[in-house]
Scaffold this motif. Structure first.
Motif, PDB file in Angstrom:
ATOM      1  N   VAL A 113      -0.363 -15.460 -10.510  1.00 24.84           N
ATOM      2  CA  VAL A 113       0.882 -14.817  -9.628  1.00 24.84           C
ATOM      3  C   VAL A 113       0.932 -13.780  -8.865  1.00 24.84           C
ATOM      4  CG1 VAL A 113       3.343 -14.564 -10.103  1.00 24.84           C
ATOM      5  CG2 VAL A 113       2.576 -16.135 -11.317  1.00 24.84           C
ATOM      6  N   ARG A 114      -0.014 -12.277 -10.209  1.00 28.98           N
ATOM      7  CA  ARG A 114      -0.068 -10.850  -9.449  1.00 28.98           C
ATOM      8  C   ARG A 114      -1.506 -11.206  -8.384  1.00 28.98           C
ATOM      9  NH1 ARG A 114      -0.898  -9.804 -15.216  1.00 28.98           N
ATOM     10  NH2 ARG A 114      -2.903  -8.846 -14.756  1.00 28.98           N
ATOM     11  N   ILE A 115      -2.069 -11.729  -8.761  1.00 25.44           N
ATOM     12  CA  ILE A 115      -2.988 -11.995  -7.870  1.00 25.44           C
ATOM     13  C   ILE A 115      -2.633 -12.598  -6.524  1.00 25.44           C
ATOM     14  CG2 ILE A 115      -5.615 -13.001  -7.087  1.00 25.44           C
ATOM     15  CD1 ILE A 115      -5.920 -12.749 -10.316  1.00 25.44           C
ATOM     16  N   TRP A 116      -2.120 -13.607  -6.838  1.00 26.38           N
ATOM     17  CA  TRP A 116      -1.504 -13.691  -4.973  1.00 26.38           C
ATOM     18  C   TRP A 116      -0.192 -13.008  -4.372  1.00 26.38           C
ATOM     19  CZ3 TRP A 116      -1.244 -19.442  -3.255  1.00 26.38           C
ATOM     20  CH2 TRP A 116      -2.405 -20.343  -3.965  1.00 26.38           C
ATOM     21  N   GLU A 117      -0.176 -12.574  -4.915  1.00 27.26           N
ATOM     22  CA  GLU A 117       1.669 -11.762  -5.216  1.00 27.26           C
ATOM     23  C   GLU A 117       0.841 -10.819  -4.080  1.00 27.26           C
ATOM     24  OE1 GLU A 117       4.707 -12.089  -7.701  1.00 27.26           O
ATOM     25  OE2 GLU A 117       3.549  -9.758  -8.290  1.00 27.26           O
ATOM     26  N   ASN A 118      -0.544 -10.267  -4.703  1.00 26.12           N
ATOM     27  CA  ASN A 118      -1.203  -8.583  -4.114  1.00 26.12           C
ATOM     28  C   ASN A 118      -2.344  -9.368  -2.445  1.00 26.12           C
ATOM     29  OD1 ASN A 118      -0.403  -6.493  -5.765  1.00 26.12           O
ATOM     30  ND2 ASN A 118      -2.045  -7.357  -7.228  1.00 26.12           N
ATOM     31  N   ARG A 119      -2.013 -10.817  -2.835  1.00 27.36           N
ATOM     32  CA  ARG A 119      -2.936 -11.394  -1.417  1.00 27.36           C
ATOM     33  C   ARG A 119      -1.918 -11.900  -0.468  1.00 27.36           C
ATOM     34  NH1 ARG A 119      -8.866 -12.698  -3.457  1.00 27.36           N
ATOM     35  NH2 ARG A 119      -9.339 -12.395  -1.232  1.00 27.36           N
ATOM     36  N   ILE A 120      -0.921 -11.857  -0.254  1.00 29.37           N
ATOM     37  CA  ILE A 120      -0.257 -12.757   0.168  1.00 29.37           C
ATOM     38  C   ILE A 120      -0.528 -12.479   1.741  1.00 29.37           C
ATOM     39  CG2 ILE A 120       1.386 -10.713   0.592  1.00 29.37           C
ATOM     40  CD1 ILE A 120       2.239 -14.118   0.508  1.00 29.37           C
ATOM     41  N   VAL A 121      -1.188 -11.259   2.078  1.00 27.99           N
ATOM     42  CA  VAL A 121      -1.214 -10.951   4.019  1.00 27.99           C
ATOM     43  C   VAL A 121      -2.291 -11.752   3.983  1.00 27.99           C
ATOM     44  CG1 VAL A 121      -2.440 -10.020   5.376  1.00 27.99           C
ATOM     45  CG2 VAL A 121      -1.198  -8.950   3.980  1.00 27.99           C
ATOM     46  N   ASP A 122      -3.970 -11.896   3.138  1.00 28.43           N
ATOM     47  CA  ASP A 122      -4.926 -13.273   3.271  1.00 28.43           C
ATOM     48  C   ASP A 122      -4.574 -14.218   2.907  1.00 28.43           C
ATOM     49  OD1 ASP A 122      -6.148  -9.789   3.189  1.00 28.43           O
ATOM     50  OD2 ASP A 122      -7.305 -10.104   1.100  1.00 28.43           O
TER      51      ASP A 122
END
Length: 709
Positions: free
Chosen positions: A403-412
Motif C-alpha cells: 500500500v505504501r509503495i502504491w501511494e508513493n508511486r501514484i504519479v507513475d
C-alpha cells in the motif's frame, strides 16, 4: 542452414549449463553460531539458548544482560520481491538500540545477480545504532532533522525499491515484537491501574473476598493427574503427612491487598523497586508439595509457575524481595518457607483487571528412567472496584508495504494507466491511424521511446521470465496476492498483458510495451539508417529457429520447480536485467552478452525476440487461444502479393500471406501497407485501373471526379 540451426541450439544449451554450474558461486545460507552472534556483541561472554516463549537468545557479559539476538524469520512473515522471506540475524541491546544485523539468507534477484551484495549490506548497516522505537523512512539520509529525533531517514537503493522496503519492515517489525515483550519502555500502560485507595482487611477477609486466592490440591487430585499414586515416587518428593497442597497467591500492586499483606513500609519498598507497568504477585504454598523447584535460584524465572491471560503466557520472575530483608507478613497468614514476590512484565499487554490463570507445571522424576508431568491451572480475577479503567487505545495497524509503495508511486501509476489506455485506442483505431503513414510512425516511435525510457529505465517495468517463477511456485506453496502487489508497475503491466493475451495474443506486449524489444527495434532502425545490410534468414530455417526459445522456456520452467535459485541464474539468458534494470552498469560478461545480442540485431532484426526470448515463448503459449485476429488480410495477400512477407522485419508473415500470431509482435507495419494505396500492390493496381478508367471517360467527354479506394 541446418548446420547453423544445430550450432545455435547447442550453444543455447551450453549457455544454460554454464548458468547451472554458476549456482555454486552463490552464497549459501549462513548458519547462526556463536561467532556470528559475537560479531554483533563483541563483549559477550555468555550466549544463552533460544527461549521458548519469545524466540530470542539472550547475550551476557558476565552477569550483565547486554541484549538479545534473533532471526527475523522466527518473528515476521514478509515475502520479498522473489516471493521468499529475507532472513536476518538482528541484535538489539536492553535499550532497544540495534547493535548489528547479519544476513542469514535471501533470494532477492537484484542483489544476487544484479547490483551484487554490497548495496544490500550498505543499506542494512545504516540501521546500526538506531532505536527500534524510532520511525524510519526509506528515502534519503540527507533529510534527517535534529529537531525531530523520533524520525530517521535512511538512503534507499536505486532499482531495488521493493527489496529495501521489505528489509526495512523486516528489521523494524521483528525488533519491535521483541522489544515490546522483553524491554522496558516499549509497552503501553495496562488498561487497568490500581486505585490509590486502601481499606484495612484481615487475612481471612482477603481470602473470603477473593483478593487472595487459595488454590487447594488434594493428594487424590494430584494422583489422578499423574494417573499413579503419590507413594510410588521417591520418598522425599511429597510430604504425605499433609492431606492437601495449598497455593496462596495475590496481586500486590493494589494497596488494599499489598499493604495488608506486606505492611506499609514493605509495600512502599516494593513500589519503589517496581519499574513502570510491572505487576507484582505474592506466592506461597503449604502442604505436601512446593510450587518452587528444588534448584530454584532467587532472582530467576520460576519454572513451575507462570501466568496466562487471553492465551498469552507471562513468565514470573522472582524479585528477590526478601534476600536482604526479613519477612514482615500480615497477621493470620499461614507459615511457609517458600514465600516469594514475583514480577510480571506487561510488555505483551498483561491487564490486571482481566481474568488470569496461575499455571502449575510439575515435572518429577519417578526413577532414573521415567519422569511424570502434570499441568494444572487456577483462575484468578479481581473486583473492578480496585481499578481505574482506561479506554483501550486502538493502535492503527501499519499499512501493508505494498500500500505504501502504491501511494508513493501514484504519479507513475497514473501515467502508466494513461499510456495503456492510449495503446488500447491505437489498436482499436489501427486502420484510421495507419491510413496516415507519417502520423502512425510518429505515434509508434514516440510510444517506443516512452516504453524504453519510462517503463524500462525509470520505472523498472521490464517484465521477465523471473516474474513467472513465483506464480509457478504458488502451485506448491499457495498463492499470495500481496507478493504480486509489491511492484505496482509490474502488477499493472502483467494484469494488462494477461488480459490482452486472450484478445490479441502476445504482440501487444512484445511490440509496444517491452523495453528491451523497443531497444532492439531502435537498433534495427539504426542499422537501416547506417545501411547495414540485413541478413535474410530463409523462411524454412527461420521457422525452425523459432523453437529454440521454446526449448529454453521448457528448461527454465522445469528448473524453477527443482530450484528457484538455479532458475534465477539460468534466467540470465534474458539480457533484461543488464540492459534495462542496470542500464549496462554491470560486470563485463553480462554486458558483453547483452551487447552481443544487440549487435546481432543489427544484422538480423530483433534477433533475440525471434529466437531466444523465453518470455516471448511463454506469452505465445498463453496467448495461443486469443479471441480475434485483428490484422486484416486480402485475398491477394500471399498470392500474388508477398510484399508484407518481405517487409515484416520479424518474419511473422508466411510466404502465403498468413500471420503467425505466436510470433507476431503486432507492430502494425503490415496494416500501414494494407491501408495505403501508395504502398500496397493490390491497392496500387486498383488505383491505376481506376485512373485508367477515369482517363478513358474523360476522353469520351464524360468527366468523373476520382476518389482513391
Amino acid at each position: 542452414m541446418t548446420g547453423f540451426i544445430h550450432t545455435a541450439f547447442l550453444r543455447t544449451l551450453f549457455f544454460i549449463s554454464l548458468c547451472f554450474s554458476a549456482c555454486a558461486t552463490l552464497a549459501e545460507e549462513v548458519s547462526i553460531d556463536d561467532s556470528l552472534i559475537q560479531s554483533i556483541f563483541p563483549k559477550a561472554t555468555l550466549i544463552g539458548e533460544k527461549q521458548a516463549g519469545v524466540p530470542v537468545q539472550p547475550v551476557y557479559q558476565l552477569q550483565e544482560l547486554l541484549g538479545y539476538v534473533f532471526a527475523s524469520n522466527d518473528l515476521v512473515n514478509l515475502p520479498g520481491f522473489s516471493g521468499t522471506r529475507i532472513n536476518l540475524l538482528i541484535g538489539i541491546d536492553t535499550a532497544g538500540n540495534v547493535k548489528g544485523i547479519r544476513i542469514i539468507n535471501h533470494h532477492e534477484p537484484i542483489f544476487l545477480h544484479g547490483l551484487g551484495p554490497e548495496p544490500m549490506l550498505n543499506f542494512i548497516n545504516q540501521y546500526e545504532g538506531l532505536n527500534v522505537g524510532q520511525r524510519v523512512i526509506v528515502d534519503s539520509a540527507a533529510k534527517n532533522n535534529a529537531d525531530d529525533p523520533s524520525t530517521v531517514h535512511v538512503d534507499g537503493v536505486t532499482k531495488a525499491t521493493v527489496s529495501v522496503i521489505i528489509i526495512n519492515d523486516t528489521i523494524l517489525l521483528s525488533s519491535l515484537k521483541v522489544a515490546r515483550q522483553l524491554l522496558s519502555g516499549f509497552a503501553s500502560s495496562p488498561l487497568a491501574t490500581p486505585k490509590e485507595m486502601y481499606e484495612e482487611k484481615s487475612w481471612q477477609q482477603l481470602l473470603e473476598e477473593g483478593l487472595v486466592r487459595q488454590w487447594r490440591i488434594s493428594q487424590q487430585d494430584m494422583a489422578d493427574g499423574f494417573n499413579i499414586e503419590l507413594d510410588t515416587f521417591p520418598g522425599d518428593t511429597f510430604d504425605l503427612s499433609y492431606d492437601n497442597f495449598d497455593v496462596y497467591y495475590a496481586y500486590l500492586n493494589a494497596p488494599t491487598i499489598g499493604r495488608n499483606l506486606l505492611g506499609d513500609s514493605e509495600y512502599q519498598r516494593l513500589m519503589g523497586i517496581l519499574k513502570p507497568n510491572e505487576q507484582a504477585f505474592l506466592v506461597m504454598s503449604v502442604g505436601f508439595f512446593s510450587y518452587l523447584e528444588d534448584d530454584f535460584k532467587p532472582g530467576t524465572v520460576a519454572n513451575r509457575i507462570s501466568l496466562t491471560q487471553n492465551d498469552l503466557p507471562f513468565p514470573m520472575r522472582d524479585l528477590n524481595f526478601y534476600s536482604y530483608a526479613d519477612q514482615q507478613l500480615g497477621a493470620g497468614m499461614p507459615e511457609s518457607d517458600d514465600v516469594q514476590v514475583f514480577v510480571v512484565n506487561t510488555q505483551s499487554g498483561f491487564n490486571p483487571g482481566d481474568t488470569m490463570s496461575l499455571n502449575l507445571n510439575i515435572d518429577i522424576a519417578r526413577n532414573h528412567l521415567i519422569r511424570n508431568q502434570l499441568h494444572l491451572h487456577d483462575d484468578y480475577s479481581l473486583p473492578e472496584t480496585l481499578f481505574d479503567f482506561a479506554e483501550a487505545v486502538v493502535e492503527e495497524a501499519p499499512k501493508a508495504p505494498w500500500v505504501r509503495i502504491w501511494e508513493n508511486r501514484i504519479v507513475d501509476i497514473s501515467v502508466l494507466v494513461v499510456s495503456l489506455v492510449l495503446v488500447t485506442l491505437i489498436f482499436i483505431f489501427q486502420h484510421r491511424l495507419s491510413a496516415n503513414e507519417k502520423l502512425f510512425r510518429w505515434v509508434r516511435w514516440s510510444f517506443l521511446t516512452y516504453t524504453l525510457i519510462f517503463i524500462g529505465w525509470l520505472w523498472q517495468g521490464q517484465l521477465s521470465i523471473v516474474n513467472i517463477y513465483p506464480i509457478l511456485q504458488s502451485v506448491i506453496n499457495g498463492f499470495d496476492i500481496n507478493m504480486y502487489l509489491m511492484d505496482p508497475i509490474l502488477f499493472i503491466l502483467w494484469s494488462y498483458v494477461f488480459v490482452s493475451l486472450f484478445i490479441v495474443g502476445r504482440g501487444i506486449f512484445c511490440g509496444w510495451l517491452c523495453p528491451f524489444g523497443a531497444l532492439q527495434e531502435m537498433v534495427g532502425w539504426v542499422a537501416k539508417k547506417l545501411r547495414i545490410r540485413q541478413k535474410k534468414v530463409p523462411f524454412d530455417a527461420h521457422s525452425k529457429l523459432w523453437w529454440v526459445k521454446y526449448v529454453i522456456l521448457i528448461g527454465l520452467v522445469i528448473t524453477s520447480f527443482a530450484s528457484v535459485r538455479v532458475a534465477e541464474i539460468a534466467s540470465e539468458v534474458e539480457p533484461f536485467k543488464t540492459a534495462i534494470t542496470l542500464q549496462f552498469v554491470r560486470t563485463w560478461p553480462f554486458v558483453l552478452y547483452a551487447v552481443a545480442l544487440l549487435i546481432a540485431g543489427l544484422r538480423i532484426n530483433k534477433f533475440y525476440c525471434r529466437y531466444v526470448c523465453p518470455l516471448g515463448a511463454g506469452l505465445a503459449v498463453l496467448g495461443y487461444f486469443h479471441a480475434g485476429e485483428w490484422l486484416t488480410r486480402r485475398k491477394a495477400c500471399g498470392n500474388p502479393c508477398t510484399l508484407c512477407h518481405h517487409k515484416c522485419d520479424i518474419k511473422a508473415i508466411t510466404p502465403k500471406g498468413d500471420i503467425n500470431y505466436n510470433e507476431c509482435v503486432q507492430c502494425l507495419e503490415c496494416i500501414v501497407y494494407y491501408n495505403n494505396d501508395d504502398l500496397c500492390p493490390p491497392l496500387k493496381k486498383a488505383k491505376r485501373q481506376d485512373k485508367a478508367g477515369r482517363n478513358k471517360k474523360q476522353r469520351k467527354g464524360d468527366v468523373e471526379i476520382y476518389t482513391p479506394a
